[in-house]
Design an enzyme around this catalytic site. Structure first.
Site, PDB file in Angstrom:
ATOM      1  N   ASP A   1       0.702  -1.404   0.205  1.00 43.44           N
ATOM      2  CA  ASP A   1       0.035   0.233   0.135  1.00 43.44           C
ATOM      3  C   ASP A   1       0.940   1.468  -0.134  1.00 43.44           C
ATOM      4  O   ASP A   1       0.484   2.081  -0.767  1.00 43.44           O
ATOM      5  CB  ASP A   1      -0.897  -0.018   1.140  1.00 43.44           C
ATOM      6  CG  ASP A   1      -1.829  -1.389   1.511  1.00 43.44           C
ATOM      7  OD1 ASP A   1      -2.452  -1.548   0.531  1.00 43.44           O
ATOM      8  OD2 ASP A   1      -1.437  -2.056   2.335  1.00 43.44           O
TER       9      ASP A   1
ATOM     10  N   HIS B   1      -4.559  -3.266   6.618  1.00 42.22           N
ATOM     11  CA  HIS B   1      -4.299  -3.542   5.077  1.00 42.22           C
ATOM     12  C   HIS B   1      -5.774  -4.075   4.669  1.00 42.22           C
ATOM     13  O   HIS B   1      -6.001  -5.114   4.293  1.00 42.22           O
ATOM     14  CB  HIS B   1      -3.455  -4.743   4.928  1.00 42.22           C
ATOM     15  CG  HIS B   1      -3.178  -5.210   3.649  1.00 42.22           C
ATOM     16  ND1 HIS B   1      -2.706  -4.421   2.844  1.00 42.22           N
ATOM     17  CD2 HIS B   1      -3.442  -6.575   2.983  1.00 42.22           C
ATOM     18  CE1 HIS B   1      -2.850  -5.017   1.541  1.00 42.22           C
ATOM     19  NE2 HIS B   1      -3.310  -5.965   1.564  1.00 42.22           N
TER      20      HIS B   1
END
Length: 334
Positions: A160, A188
């Protein structure tokens, strides 16, 4: 030459591992002069596939790869005296599956693996959890390995982080190494908060604040965030397969930074144990924070100013993690 280190990769017959194993074996992660014993673990039906992966690793003729260890489906074999564990394998979400069922299946997997780490691995082992839901799986593994310090467990939010860096770089017309100190806060999952308030962009030799460099606050507070949050789904939609090449690269970045540390004045994102954090995030969580790493030890970066916009997003992703944790701990105690 240095003593070989023992590295286990779970889910080793899968897509991510296929992109990952070569990079580890050729020295991209633990150093170009560090011999490695690579141990491959997967579920019994995947063992024939693993034999093929082992053949290919042999055929790469890599000098750092020591002792050819037969692939295994047994945690007590795979986790014996290991220095690093990359837990990629998990139960994937099948169509029509409730998130709760997914959590239940993964609690069982990570309870087993945590207990095996506790019993067989070195106490200094560094454990990276990649398999989703990564934060909660990491917490369960850590709780199931009470003799291994909680600080030795982390989960992957570097993918990410890299996605966020790259989006900002593209927007500013620079290469991604000119962007630093973006932050992924939280889970996440699609509630994660990619934050550019503390980022720096090198524009034509001048270090510029992220918001100033991008010059589009609406994008940074809107489409940028949702693009990073939804990127995994976008890749699946396009490729009909989940992110593998980019996930493997992020795993390498994460583990290399643990091994060799972060650069002076830079921080990266990873999911770590939240105890003692200065951002009012509930303590008993694995939450993604900005961290700096030195001597294989991470430290959450303190004292970053948090505005109301950021606060709300940080709290929303924490609330999701608390709910996930509580559901998972119910299953753990059953």
């Amino acid at each position: 030459q240095a003593e070989p280190i023992r590295v286990v990769v779970t889910g080793a017959a899968g897509q991510i591992a296929y992109s990952l194993l070569y990079s580890i074996a050729k020295g991209d992660v633990f150093g170009k002069d560090q011999p490695i014993v690579l141990i491959l673990l997967d579920i019994p039906p995947m063992l024939p596939v693993l034999d093929g992966v082992v053949m290919e690793l042999q055929d790469c003729a890599l000098p750092l790869l020591k002792a050819n260890v037969p692939p295994t489906d047994k945690v007590e074999v795979a986790f014996k005296d290991i220095d690093a564990a990359i837990l990629v394998g998990s139960m994937p979400r099948k169509e029509g599956m409730e998130r709760k069922d997914l959590l239940k299946a993964n609690v069982a997997i990570f309870k087993t693996q945590g207990a095996a780490l506790d019993k067989y691995a070195k106490k200094t082992v560094k454990v990276l959890v990649v398999g989703n839901p990564a934060n909660t799986n990491c917490l369960i593994a850590s709780k199931s390995a009470p003799s291994i310090p909680k600080e030795n467990f982390s989960c992957l939010t570097r993918l990410d982080h890299n996605r966020a860096c790259s989006q900002v770089a593209i927007r500013c017309g620079v290469s991604s190494d000119q962007v630093k100190n973006v932050i992924i806060w939280g889970n996440h999952s699609s509630t994660q908060y990619p934050d550019v308030h503390h980022a720096k962009v090198n524009l034509h030799g001048t270090e510029t604040d992220g918001y100033q460099a991008v010059k589009d606050d609406a994008w940074l507070r809107g489409d940028f965030i949702s693009t990073v949050q939804q990127r995994g789904a976008a890749v699946i939609k396009a490729r009909k397969l989940s992110s593998a090449m980019s996930a493997a690269k992020a795993i390498c970045d994460h583990m290399r930074d643990i091994w060799f540390g972060t650069k002076e004045g830079e921080f990266i994102s990873m999911g770590v144990y939240a105890a003692g954090n200065s951002y009012s995030i509930p303590e008993d969580l694995i939450y993604s924070f900005p961290v700096q790493i030195k001597n294989k030890t991470w430290k959450i970066v303190d004292g970053l100013s948090i505005n109301d916009f950021s606060r709300a997003k940080m709290d929303a992703t924490a609330a999701e993690l608390v709910e996930e944790r509580d559901t998972a701990l119910d299953f753990l105690s059953q």
